[in-house]
Design a protein around this motif. Structure first.
Motif, PDB file in Angstrom:
ATOM      1  N   SER A   1      96.422  -8.556 -66.993  1.00 39.97           N
ATOM      2  CA  SER A   1      97.402  -8.832 -65.963  1.00 39.97           C
ATOM      3  C   SER A   1      98.455  -9.745 -66.556  1.00 39.97           C
ATOM      4  O   SER A   1      98.211 -10.442 -67.530  1.00 39.97           O
ATOM      5  CB  SER A   1      96.763  -9.494 -64.741  1.00 39.97           C
ATOM      6  OG  SER A   1      96.175 -10.712 -65.094  1.00 39.97           O
TER       7      SER A   1
ATOM      8  N   THR B   1      93.265   0.431 -52.482  1.00 38.73           N
ATOM      9  CA  THR B   1      93.144  -0.499 -53.598  1.00 38.73           C
ATOM     10  C   THR B   1      93.777   0.095 -54.843  1.00 38.73           C
ATOM     11  O   THR B   1      93.960   1.306 -54.968  1.00 38.73           O
ATOM     12  CB  THR B   1      91.670  -0.829 -53.893  1.00 38.73           C
ATOM     13  OG1 THR B   1      90.961   0.389 -54.167  1.00 38.73           O
ATOM     14  CG2 THR B   1      91.021  -1.533 -52.710  1.00 38.73           C
TER      15      THR B   1
ATOM     16  N   GLU C   1      92.488  -1.472 -60.548  1.00 35.64           N
ATOM     17  CA  GLU C   1      91.512  -2.491 -60.935  1.00 35.64           C
ATOM     18  C   GLU C   1      90.768  -3.032 -59.717  1.00 35.64           C
ATOM     19  O   GLU C   1      90.150  -4.086 -59.776  1.00 35.64           O
ATOM     20  CB  GLU C   1      92.215  -3.606 -61.708  1.00 35.64           C
ATOM     21  CG  GLU C   1      92.835  -3.101 -63.013  1.00 35.64           C
ATOM     22  CD  GLU C   1      93.582  -4.169 -63.785  1.00 35.64           C
ATOM     23  OE1 GLU C   1      93.708  -5.306 -63.272  1.00 35.64           O
ATOM     24  OE2 GLU C   1      94.042  -3.874 -64.904  1.00 35.64           O
TER      25      GLU C   1
ATOM     26  N   GLU D   1      92.063  -4.058 -56.917  1.00 34.01           N
ATOM     27  CA  GLU D   1      92.815  -5.053 -56.178  1.00 34.01           C
ATOM     28  C   GLU D   1      93.422  -4.441 -54.912  1.00 34.01           C
ATOM     29  O   GLU D   1      93.820  -3.273 -54.919  1.00 34.01           O
ATOM     30  CB  GLU D   1      93.924  -5.661 -57.049  1.00 34.01           C
ATOM     31  CG  GLU D   1      95.144  -4.786 -57.303  1.00 34.01           C
ATOM     32  CD  GLU D   1      94.969  -3.735 -58.375  1.00 34.01           C
ATOM     33  OE1 GLU D   1      95.967  -3.081 -58.728  1.00 34.01           O
ATOM     34  OE2 GLU D   1      93.809  -3.546 -58.847  1.00 34.01           O
ATOM     35  N   PRO D   2      93.492  -5.179 -53.812  1.00 37.45           N
ATOM     36  CA  PRO D   2      94.111  -4.648 -52.587  1.00 37.45           C
ATOM     37  C   PRO D   2      95.597  -4.439 -52.787  1.00 37.45           C
ATOM     38  O   PRO D   2      96.274  -5.232 -53.444  1.00 37.45           O
ATOM     39  CB  PRO D   2      93.820  -5.731 -51.549  1.00 37.45           C
ATOM     40  CG  PRO D   2      93.598  -6.979 -52.330  1.00 37.45           C
ATOM     41  CD  PRO D   2      92.976  -6.557 -53.633  1.00 37.45           C
TER      42      PRO D   2
ATOM     43  N   SER E   1     102.227  -4.960 -51.075  1.00 34.69           N
ATOM     44  CA  SER E   1     102.987  -4.488 -52.236  1.00 34.69           C
ATOM     45  C   SER E   1     104.406  -4.085 -51.865  1.00 34.69           C
ATOM     46  O   SER E   1     105.318  -4.184 -52.694  1.00 34.69           O
ATOM     47  CB  SER E   1     102.279  -3.287 -52.875  1.00 34.69           C
ATOM     48  OG  SER E   1     100.989  -3.626 -53.325  1.00 34.69           O
TER      49      SER E   1
ATOM     50  N   ASP F   1     104.164  -7.383 -56.862  1.00 31.34           N
ATOM     51  CA  ASP F   1     103.005  -7.148 -57.727  1.00 31.34           C
ATOM     52  C   ASP F   1     101.705  -7.331 -56.961  1.00 31.34           C
ATOM     53  O   ASP F   1     101.552  -8.265 -56.161  1.00 31.34           O
ATOM     54  CB  ASP F   1     103.043  -8.128 -58.907  1.00 31.34           C
ATOM     55  CG  ASP F   1     102.017  -7.787 -59.962  1.00 31.34           C
ATOM     56  OD1 ASP F   1     102.202  -6.806 -60.688  1.00 31.34           O
ATOM     57  OD2 ASP F   1     100.997  -8.524 -60.049  1.00 31.34           O
ATOM     58  N   HIS F   2     100.749  -6.427 -57.192  1.00 35.34           N
ATOM     59  CA  HIS F   2      99.443  -6.518 -56.540  1.00 35.34           C
ATOM     60  C   HIS F   2      98.336  -6.877 -57.526  1.00 35.34           C
ATOM     61  O   HIS F   2      97.154  -6.829 -57.186  1.00 35.34           O
ATOM     62  CB  HIS F   2      99.108  -5.221 -55.807  1.00 35.34           C
ATOM     63  CG  HIS F   2      99.362  -3.964 -56.611  1.00 35.34           C
ATOM     64  ND1 HIS F   2      98.550  -3.554 -57.648  1.00 35.34           N
ATOM     65  CD2 HIS F   2     100.344  -3.045 -56.504  1.00 35.34           C
ATOM     66  CE1 HIS F   2      99.024  -2.426 -58.145  1.00 35.34           C
ATOM     67  NE2 HIS F   2     100.116  -2.090 -57.479  1.00 35.34           N
ATOM     68  N   GLY F   3      98.710  -7.228 -58.763  1.00 37.50           N
ATOM     69  CA  GLY F   3      97.731  -7.710 -59.725  1.00 37.50           C
ATOM     70  C   GLY F   3      97.173  -6.654 -60.647  1.00 37.50           C
ATOM     71  O   GLY F   3      96.173  -6.902 -61.330  1.00 37.50           O
ATOM     72  N   GLY F   4      97.790  -5.480 -60.691  1.00 35.58           N
ATOM     73  CA  GLY F   4      97.310  -4.419 -61.572  1.00 35.58           C
ATOM     74  C   GLY F   4      98.392  -3.393 -61.826  1.00 35.58           C
ATOM     75  O   GLY F   4      99.515  -3.497 -61.312  1.00 35.58           O
TER      76      GLY F   4
END
Length: 250
Positions: free
Chosen positions: A43, A162, A165, A167-168, A172, A209-212
């Motif tokens: 990330s 999701t 990865e 992540e929810p 977004s 960004d949603h972390g993935g």
């Protein structure tokens, strides 16, 4: 600034076919909305801000072929440099034209598509498009944070489920900027018009960004999205220049 509300039909439509949170990807080349060339760790790291007092410079890492696609009237460039051709990690930097050249005003960690980048893309390939594209329209689930771009607020900006990865994806699409690949500029980011046909993908956005990795979009932190929205000015003809480092250097 123009504010547009999404039609009911668009609100009800699934973003699985519209935004990159649900699988829309893109292609490059002289696609509708693109700017054609003239004839002649898992990330992102925390964001880092660049002082506006830094010395003006040319767009770093951008070669003559890409530079030739930037219109002479453009005074704002969003430069997205991917870490590698097959990497989902990138850096998004904002540049403004000055009398002495291009001035970098910000630089933030970003994600791009799961499988990296492509010069020619079809829907579902999980790669982000390489190229130069104009930026004219924005929107989101949340109210306009103060952008000069046309802004469409509506409940259609929802991404369920999701990410790659686990992540929810919620939030977004709180704020998005439509990248003018295979879309009709001057319309809501939710507009489904695909001048090249649906097989060539669409719904390529800059979003929260949603972390993935994404399906084709570019994503940055929410605070940075709000800053970018407040900075972009249609009177300065902003474009995004995007791709992996090797592709951009040509």
């Amino acid at each position: 600034m123009i504010t547009r509300m999404s039609p009911v039909a668009l609100v009800a439509a699934s973003l699985l076919l519209t935004g990159c949170g649900g699988g829309a990807v893109a292609a490059t080349g002289h696609a509708s909305g693109s700017v054609p060339a003239p004839a002649v760790p898992s990330s992102p790291s925390p964001s880092s801000e660049i002082s506006a007092e830094a010395a003006p410079r040319q767009l770093p890492g951008v070669g003559p072929r890409m530079l030739a696609r930037i219109p002479a009237a453009t005074e704002q460039v969003v430069l997205v440099t991917g870490r590698g051709a097959n990497s989902p990690l990138a850096t998004l930097a904002l540049y403004e034209r000055t009398d002495d050249g291009w001035q970098q005003t910000a630089s933030w960690a970003a994600h791009n598509a799961l499988k990296g980048w492509s010069n020619h893309h079809m829907a579902g390939d999980l790669r982000s498009p390489i190229g130069v594209y104009s930026l004219t329209d924005a929107g989101g689930l949340l109210k306009d944070p103060g952008t000069k771009l046309s802004y469409d607020q509506g409940s259609g900006f929802v991404s369920p489920g999701t990410g790659f990865e686990g992540e929810p994806l919620a939030g977004s699409f709180d704020y998005v900027i439509a990248i003018n690949y295979n879309r009709q500029p001057g319309t809501s980011p939710l507009d489904w018009t695909r001048p090249l046909g649906s097989s060539r993908g669409g719904g390529i956005w800059i979003h929260v960004d949603h972390g993935g990795p994404t399906h084709g979009c570019v994503s940055i932190a929410e605070d940075h999205m709000k800053e970018l929205l407040r900075t972009l000015d249609p009177a300065r003809h902003p474009v995004v220049v995007m791709g992996d480092a090797a592709a951009l250097s040509r």
